[in-house]
Design a protein around this motif. Structure first.
Motif, PDB file in Angstrom:
ATOM      1  N   VAL A 101       0.838  -1.204   0.000  1.00  0.00           N
ATOM      2  CA  VAL A 101       0.000   0.000   0.000  1.00  0.00           C
ATOM      3  C   VAL A 101       0.871   1.252   0.000  1.00  0.00           C
ATOM      4  CG1 VAL A 101      -1.640   1.331   1.380  1.00  0.00           C
ATOM      5  CG2 VAL A 101      -2.002  -1.112   1.029  1.00  0.00           C
ATOM      6  N   THR A 102       1.946   1.236   0.795  1.00  0.00           N
ATOM      7  CA  THR A 102       2.846   2.394   0.794  1.00  0.00           C
ATOM      8  C   THR A 102       3.423   2.612  -0.602  1.00  0.00           C
ATOM      9  OG1 THR A 102       3.434   1.845   3.061  1.00  0.00           O
ATOM     10  CG2 THR A 102       4.840   3.432   1.929  1.00  0.00           C
ATOM     11  N   PHE A 103       3.817   1.507  -1.235  1.00  0.00           N
ATOM     12  CA  PHE A 103       4.376   1.616  -2.580  1.00  0.00           C
ATOM     13  C   PHE A 103       3.334   2.157  -3.554  1.00  0.00           C
ATOM     14  CE2 PHE A 103       4.880  -0.252  -6.808  1.00  0.00           C
ATOM     15  CZ  PHE A 103       6.118   0.279  -7.145  1.00  0.00           C
ATOM     16  N   LEU A 104       2.139   1.585  -3.524  1.00  0.00           N
ATOM     17  CA  LEU A 104       1.098   2.017  -4.461  1.00  0.00           C
ATOM     18  C   LEU A 104       0.767   3.492  -4.257  1.00  0.00           C
ATOM     19  CD1 LEU A 104      -1.431  -0.962  -4.579  1.00  0.00           C
ATOM     20  CD2 LEU A 104       0.159  -0.217  -6.346  1.00  0.00           C
ATOM     21  N   GLN A 105       0.649   3.884  -2.989  1.00  0.00           N
ATOM     22  CA  GLN A 105       0.270   5.269  -2.724  1.00  0.00           C
ATOM     23  C   GLN A 105       1.343   6.237  -3.203  1.00  0.00           C
ATOM     24  OE1 GLN A 105      -0.790   5.266   1.438  1.00  0.00           O
ATOM     25  NE2 GLN A 105      -2.895   4.708   0.988  1.00  0.00           N
ATOM     26  N   SER A 106       2.624   5.885  -2.986  1.00  0.00           N
ATOM     27  CA  SER A 106       3.688   6.784  -3.436  1.00  0.00           C
ATOM     28  C   SER A 106       3.826   6.737  -4.943  1.00  0.00           C
ATOM     29  CB  SER A 106       5.021   6.393  -2.813  1.00  0.00           C
ATOM     30  OG  SER A 106       4.898   6.257  -1.447  1.00  0.00           O
ATOM     31  N   ALA A 107       3.861   5.520  -5.502  1.00  0.00           N
ATOM     32  CA  ALA A 107       4.135   5.369  -6.922  1.00  0.00           C
ATOM     33  C   ALA A 107       2.979   5.900  -7.765  1.00  0.00           C
ATOM     34  CB  ALA A 107       4.406   3.903  -7.244  1.00  0.00           C
ATOM     35  N   LEU A 108       1.753   5.458  -7.430  1.00  0.00           N
ATOM     36  CA  LEU A 108       0.617   5.873  -8.240  1.00  0.00           C
ATOM     37  C   LEU A 108       0.412   7.378  -8.181  1.00  0.00           C
ATOM     38  CD1 LEU A 108      -2.110   3.151  -7.567  1.00  0.00           C
ATOM     39  CD2 LEU A 108      -0.885   3.591  -9.684  1.00  0.00           C
ATOM     40  N   SER A 109       0.585   7.963  -6.990  1.00  0.00           N
ATOM     41  CA  SER A 109       0.302   9.395  -6.872  1.00  0.00           C
ATOM     42  C   SER A 109       1.331  10.211  -7.652  1.00  0.00           C
ATOM     43  CB  SER A 109       0.268   9.815  -5.400  1.00  0.00           C
ATOM     44  OG  SER A 109       1.520   9.592  -4.809  1.00  0.00           O
ATOM     45  N   ASN A 110       2.480   9.614  -7.986  1.00  0.00           N
ATOM     46  CA  ASN A 110       3.444  10.318  -8.831  1.00  0.00           C
ATOM     47  C   ASN A 110       2.978  10.388 -10.275  1.00  0.00           C
ATOM     48  OD1 ASN A 110       5.297  11.003  -6.956  1.00  0.00           O
ATOM     49  ND2 ASN A 110       6.598   9.206  -7.257  1.00  0.00           N
ATOM     50  N   TYR A 111       2.189   9.390 -10.683  1.00  0.00           N
ATOM     51  CA  TYR A 111       1.862   9.282 -12.097  1.00  0.00           C
ATOM     52  C   TYR A 111       0.479   9.797 -12.460  1.00  0.00           C
ATOM     53  CZ  TYR A 111       6.027   6.472 -12.666  1.00  0.00           C
ATOM     54  OH  TYR A 111       7.319   6.061 -12.696  1.00  0.00           O
ATOM     55  N   THR A 112      -0.456   9.699 -11.543  1.00  0.00           N
ATOM     56  CA  THR A 112      -1.821  10.030 -11.941  1.00  0.00           C
ATOM     57  C   THR A 112      -2.600  10.677 -10.818  1.00  0.00           C
ATOM     58  OG1 THR A 112      -3.958   9.067 -12.504  1.00  0.00           O
ATOM     59  CG2 THR A 112      -2.385   7.597 -11.452  1.00  0.00           C
ATOM     60  N   GLN A 113      -3.474  11.572 -11.226  1.00  0.00           N
ATOM     61  CA  GLN A 113      -4.375  12.216 -10.269  1.00  0.00           C
ATOM     62  C   GLN A 113      -5.420  11.237  -9.756  1.00  0.00           C
ATOM     63  OE1 GLN A 113      -5.763  15.628 -12.688  1.00  0.00           O
ATOM     64  NE2 GLN A 113      -5.647  16.709 -10.746  1.00  0.00           N
ATOM     65  N   ALA A 114      -5.703  10.240 -10.571  1.00  0.00           N
ATOM     66  CA  ALA A 114      -6.814   9.340 -10.260  1.00  0.00           C
ATOM     67  C   ALA A 114      -6.376   8.191  -9.359  1.00  0.00           C
ATOM     68  CB  ALA A 114      -7.418   8.782 -11.551  1.00  0.00           C
ATOM     69  N   TRP A 115      -5.224   8.327  -8.668  1.00  0.00           N
ATOM     70  CA  TRP A 115      -4.657   7.183  -7.948  1.00  0.00           C
ATOM     71  C   TRP A 115      -5.588   6.667  -6.858  1.00  0.00           C
ATOM     72  CZ3 TRP A 115      -3.325   6.996  -2.770  1.00  0.00           C
ATOM     73  CH2 TRP A 115      -3.345   8.210  -2.094  1.00  0.00           C
ATOM     74  N   LEU A 116      -6.350   7.578  -6.236  1.00  0.00           N
ATOM     75  CA  LEU A 116      -7.263   7.118  -5.179  1.00  0.00           C
ATOM     76  C   LEU A 116      -8.334   6.199  -5.746  1.00  0.00           C
ATOM     77  CD1 LEU A 116      -7.987   9.994  -2.645  1.00  0.00           C
ATOM     78  CD2 LEU A 116      -7.321   7.645  -2.150  1.00  0.00           C
ATOM     79  N   LEU A 117      -8.770   6.521  -6.967  1.00  0.00           N
ATOM     80  CA  LEU A 117      -9.767   5.670  -7.629  1.00  0.00           C
ATOM     81  C   LEU A 117      -9.179   4.286  -7.906  1.00  0.00           C
ATOM     82  CD1 LEU A 117     -12.635   5.776  -9.111  1.00  0.00           C
ATOM     83  CD2 LEU A 117     -11.262   5.952 -11.169  1.00  0.00           C
ATOM     84  N   TYR A 118      -7.944   4.255  -8.428  1.00  0.00           N
ATOM     85  CA  TYR A 118      -7.301   2.962  -8.701  1.00  0.00           C
ATOM     86  C   TYR A 118      -7.107   2.173  -7.406  1.00  0.00           C
ATOM     87  CZ  TYR A 118      -6.257   4.920 -13.272  1.00  0.00           C
ATOM     88  OH  TYR A 118      -6.367   5.479 -14.517  1.00  0.00           O
ATOM     89  N   PHE A 119      -6.704   2.908  -6.380  1.00  0.00           N
ATOM     90  CA  PHE A 119      -6.469   2.245  -5.100  1.00  0.00           C
ATOM     91  C   PHE A 119      -7.777   1.643  -4.566  1.00  0.00           C
ATOM     92  CE2 PHE A 119      -5.793   2.484  -0.416  1.00  0.00           C
ATOM     93  CZ  PHE A 119      -4.842   1.484  -0.361  1.00  0.00           C
ATOM     94  N   GLY A 120      -8.858   2.409  -4.721  1.00  0.00           N
ATOM     95  CA  GLY A 120     -10.168   1.911  -4.290  1.00  0.00           C
ATOM     96  C   GLY A 120     -10.583   0.679  -5.066  1.00  0.00           C
ATOM     97  N   LEU A 121     -10.337   0.702  -6.382  1.00  0.00           N
ATOM     98  CA  LEU A 121     -10.669  -0.455  -7.224  1.00  0.00           C
ATOM     99  C   LEU A 121      -9.856  -1.676  -6.810  1.00  0.00           C
ATOM    100  CD1 LEU A 121     -11.003   1.040 -10.812  1.00  0.00           C
ATOM    101  CD2 LEU A 121     -12.764  -0.169  -9.514  1.00  0.00           C
ATOM    102  N   PHE A 122      -8.581  -1.427  -6.535  1.00  0.00           N
ATOM    103  CA  PHE A 122      -7.696  -2.515  -6.110  1.00  0.00           C
ATOM    104  C   PHE A 122      -8.221  -3.155  -4.829  1.00  0.00           C
ATOM    105  CE2 PHE A 122      -3.888  -3.633  -3.505  1.00  0.00           C
ATOM    106  CZ  PHE A 122      -3.527  -4.760  -4.211  1.00  0.00           C
ATOM    107  N   PHE A 123      -8.613  -2.297  -3.888  1.00  0.00           N
ATOM    108  CA  PHE A 123      -9.139  -2.802  -2.624  1.00  0.00           C
ATOM    109  C   PHE A 123     -10.414  -3.620  -2.857  1.00  0.00           C
ATOM    110  CE2 PHE A 123     -11.602  -2.110   1.380  1.00  0.00           C
ATOM    111  CZ  PHE A 123     -10.786  -2.866   2.189  1.00  0.00           C
ATOM    112  N   LEU A 124     -11.269  -3.083  -3.734  1.00  0.00           N
ATOM    113  CA  LEU A 124     -12.532  -3.754  -4.052  1.00  0.00           C
ATOM    114  C   LEU A 124     -12.282  -5.144  -4.646  1.00  0.00           C
ATOM    115  CD1 LEU A 124     -15.374  -2.496  -3.782  1.00  0.00           C
ATOM    116  CD2 LEU A 124     -15.368  -2.218  -6.244  1.00  0.00           C
ATOM    117  N   VAL A 125     -11.344  -5.210  -5.592  1.00  0.00           N
ATOM    118  CA  VAL A 125     -11.034  -6.492  -6.227  1.00  0.00           C
ATOM    119  C   VAL A 125     -10.492  -7.474  -5.196  1.00  0.00           C
ATOM    120  CG1 VAL A 125      -9.463  -7.622  -7.873  1.00  0.00           C
ATOM    121  CG2 VAL A 125     -10.688  -5.548  -8.534  1.00  0.00           C
TER     122      VAL A 125
END
Lengths: 249, 421
Positions: free
Chosen positions: B277-301
């Motif tokens: 989660v730490t990696f995803l939050q740091s890495a994704l937030s560097n690349y996209t504004q929509a990272w919270l949405l992706y993170f939510g989808l990941f959690f859902l899956v």
């Protein structure tokens, strides 16, 4: 010598419904005592009152002469009373060995210790393994309790109950739902593990009751209508009318 | 259970220590050390959370309270060290944070652990809200919006270590993380730790073998508060800043996600969750504004398909490894991964175009660059292509799932044969 367990004018009501209506009962040390009665007579409620699961509405309960009325279940357990449950009540995600280990930890004085490694406690391991042997589940020692067969779970239930070394044992329908051979095994087990202890049991199977019990109390509508030896109970007119005649199980 | 020396366990811990020592030497990018430090803090925090959820069955929505309060006390202590009013080594600052976490664990634990299940969860949420509200009422302690800033480079350097360079901070965090991991693991092997499992599974039965479930929960929560406070103090050393949002309900929800994604049923689950989660939050937030949405989808899956977390996915494959049938699964898994990648490509394209159109189009126009291609989000074509990729990916995945199932059928047969069925 005080009675192992004594109930004095015990009442229990849920709202306006009275379930236990003034029960007086004295069970001597070392006695095997059966409580019988028709469905809804209040047998399980009586056990719940004695073991502290429910609070009494009025009356008092004495364990070895000491009042235990109003105490929490764990406090009553510390004073030497343990019980089993009609509906199997074990730790389903723990192994057979771990279940029994939980049952012996308190009595060996480890309480809430978080500075000792449980695997290194030799007395705990030996006592728990001894119990595994007593209930005949050596082959299932490391099996998760939730996947055991019904009869095995009932045996484990008895093992957990006696694990803490209590000298007053309450068993709530230990053979309910068992086949004839399973029942015979369970009776042998109960006889074996309660040697030198006081046993109180609720039981529907009359062969078990008359085979095991030294004395029998008959509970009808929240009152004890008779207490006596198996012969006395068989011959008791009131019992025959209220129970044996009406509903032989 | 045997009295033999636990060589295997020693090996696992040694390997863990080795990974922690070597990690910053392997990952040398600028942000890597900072991310590794955050992972170490998150591991302690997530493991302390799992002392409640995984081990004692307490669903807490307010665990960041102990992290945050530990951090604020540590920040003030660090400032006092800097002002020479407190003589205390910076390397032992986590003990101050831990003590604060423990004290508040005792106070709030006394109130909350009288209940279990849903009432406990609700009360923990109430306490979290209450503490968050307090943080606005006492700006002198919590520093208001700006929080409390501090300076970790104080006092004399010991053997050249003054915690100025972030690599020194990383090794301090790693050392504390390692000690805390061992301590929390050891706790699971004590009478209290075992009875916590018993209380989780059947609190009523625990009473009738002599244990007060309330007392067990209380002790576990107090100790969990200590470890959360340690993590909070390390956060202060790492960022030299602590704000009230770190003790809020969002932070509490985050640690729940970490533990859950990693797997609350295994001791090491939350470690995986914290790292990922730490990696995803740091890495994704560097690349996209929509990272919270992706993170939510990941959690859902994860919740839908692996409710036991990543740790349970790993243990699921243990029989396949034992019966040497893992090879049967590798090809289907590779296919499924490829199909999932196609599906995600379509999904990501749709989400990114939507974000661009809704949030950036007015400033920079409707043309955007995505996966190295220029596309105009005002035209229909890129939308149709993205949706097409998404559908193709979905169909492929459904097709490949068949091979995954038949692969598992082989494994099951082999496992049953090994069992003699």
């Amino acid at each position: 010598m005080p009675a192992a367990l004594e109930l004095k004018a015990v009442h229990k009501s849920f709202g306006k419904t009275a379930i236990i209506n003034g029960v007086d009962l004295a069970i001597e040390k070392g006695e095997r005592h059966a409580v019988i009665g028709p469905n809804g007579a209040g047998k399980s409620t009586l056990f719940n009152l004695i073991s502290g699961r429910f609070a009494v509405t009025s009356g008092s309960i004495l364990l070895n002469g000491e009042p235990i009325t109003g105490l929490q279940p764990q406090q009553i357990n510390h004073r030497g009373l343990a019980r089993s449950f009609q509906i199997t009540n074990i730790f389903p995600k723990l192994s057979v060995f771990e279940n029994l280990r939980c049952a012996v930890l308190w009595s060996l004085g480890y309480k809430y210790s978080f500075w000792q490694r449980v695997g290194g406690l030799k007395d705990v391991r030996e006592r728990a393994d001894e119990l595994v042997g007593m209930i005949g589940l050596q082959k299932r020692r490391d099996t998760v309790a939730g996947v055991l067969s019904y009869a095995e779970q009932r045996a484990l239930e008895i093992g957990i109950t006696i694990g803490g070394g209590a000298d007053v044992i309450l068993l709530d329908e230990p053979t309910a739902g068992m086949s004839n051979t399973e029942t015979a095994d369970a009776v042998a087990l109960i006889r074996n593990v309660t040697v030198g202890k006081t046993l109180v049991m609720v039981e529907h199977d009359m062969s078990v009751v008359f085979g095991l019990a030294d004395r029998i109390s008959v509970l009808v509508y929240g009152q004890v209508i008779a207490t006596g030896t198996p012969q006395e109970i068989r011959g008791n007119k009131a019992v025959q009318e209220a129970y044996l005649g009406a509903e032989v199980e | 259970m045997s009295a033999m020396f636990p060589w295997r366990r020693l090996l696992v811990w040694s390997a863990t220590a080795a990974v922690m020592i070597v990690a910053p030497l392997v990952f040398t990018q600028g942000f890597a050390v900072s991310m590794l430090s955050q992972m170490g803090i998150a591991i302690i925090f997530a493991l302390s959370y799992n002392m409640l959820l995984g081990q004692t069955g307490m669903l807490s929505f307010g665990h960041a309270v102990y992290f945050g309060l530990g951090a604020f006390f540590a920040a003030h202590a660090l400032n006092a060290i800097g002002a020479n009013t407190l003589g205390w080594p910076v390397s032992l600052l986590p003990l101050i944070g831990g003590a604060a976490g423990l004290v508040f664990g005792v106070i709030f634990g006394y109130i909350t652990t009288k209940h279990s299940g849903t009432p406990f969860a609700m009360i923990s949420l109430g306490i979290a809200e209450m503490v968050a509200a307090c943080s606005l009422m006492f700006p002198s302690f919590f520093g208001g919006e700006g929080g409390i800033s501090t300076d970790r480079v104080v006092g004399k350097a010991v053997m050249g270590i003054d915690f100025g360079p972030s690599i020194q901070v990383y090794y301090l965090i790693a050392a504390w993380c390692f000690v805390c991991m061992i301590a929390m693991f050891a706790l699971t092997q004590t009478p209290l730790g075992r009875m916590a499992n018993a209380v989780r599974d059947n609190p009523e039965r625990a009473r009738f073998v002599g244990y007060n479930p309330t007392r067990v929960r209380f002790l576990m929560l107090s100790l969990a508060g200590f470890f959360a406070g340690v993590a909070g103090a390390l956060e202060v050393i790492n960022f030299e800043l602590i704000t009230a949002e770190r003790l809020g309900t969002v932070a509490s929800g985050n640690v729940l996600l970490m533990a859950f994604i990693g797997g609350i049923g295994h001791f090491y689950g939350p470690i995986i969750g914290a790292v990922l989660v730490t990696f995803l939050q740091s890495a994704l937030s560097n690349y996209t504004q929509a990272w919270l949405l992706y993170f939510g989808l990941f959690f859902l899956v994860m919740i839908l398909f692996a409710p036991g977390g990543i740790a349970s996915l790993l243990t699921l494959h243990k029989p396949a490894v034992q019966t040497r049938t893992l090879g049967r699964l590798l090809l289907p898994y590779a296919g499924a991964a490829a199909a999932a990648a196609v599906l995600m490509l379509g999904l990501v394209a749709l989400v990114e175009m939507l974000y661009h159109l809704e949030t950036k189009a007015e400033q920079v126009g409707t043309v955007m660059s995505l996966f190295g291609r220029q596309m105009d989000t005002a035209t229909a074509q890129p939308w149709i292509v993205a949706a097409g990729i998404l559908v193709v990916g979905g169909v492929l995945l459904a097709f490949v799932a068949r091979f995954v199932r038949s692969g598992w059928a082989h494994v099951t047969v082999a496992v049953n044969r090994a069992k003699g069925i």
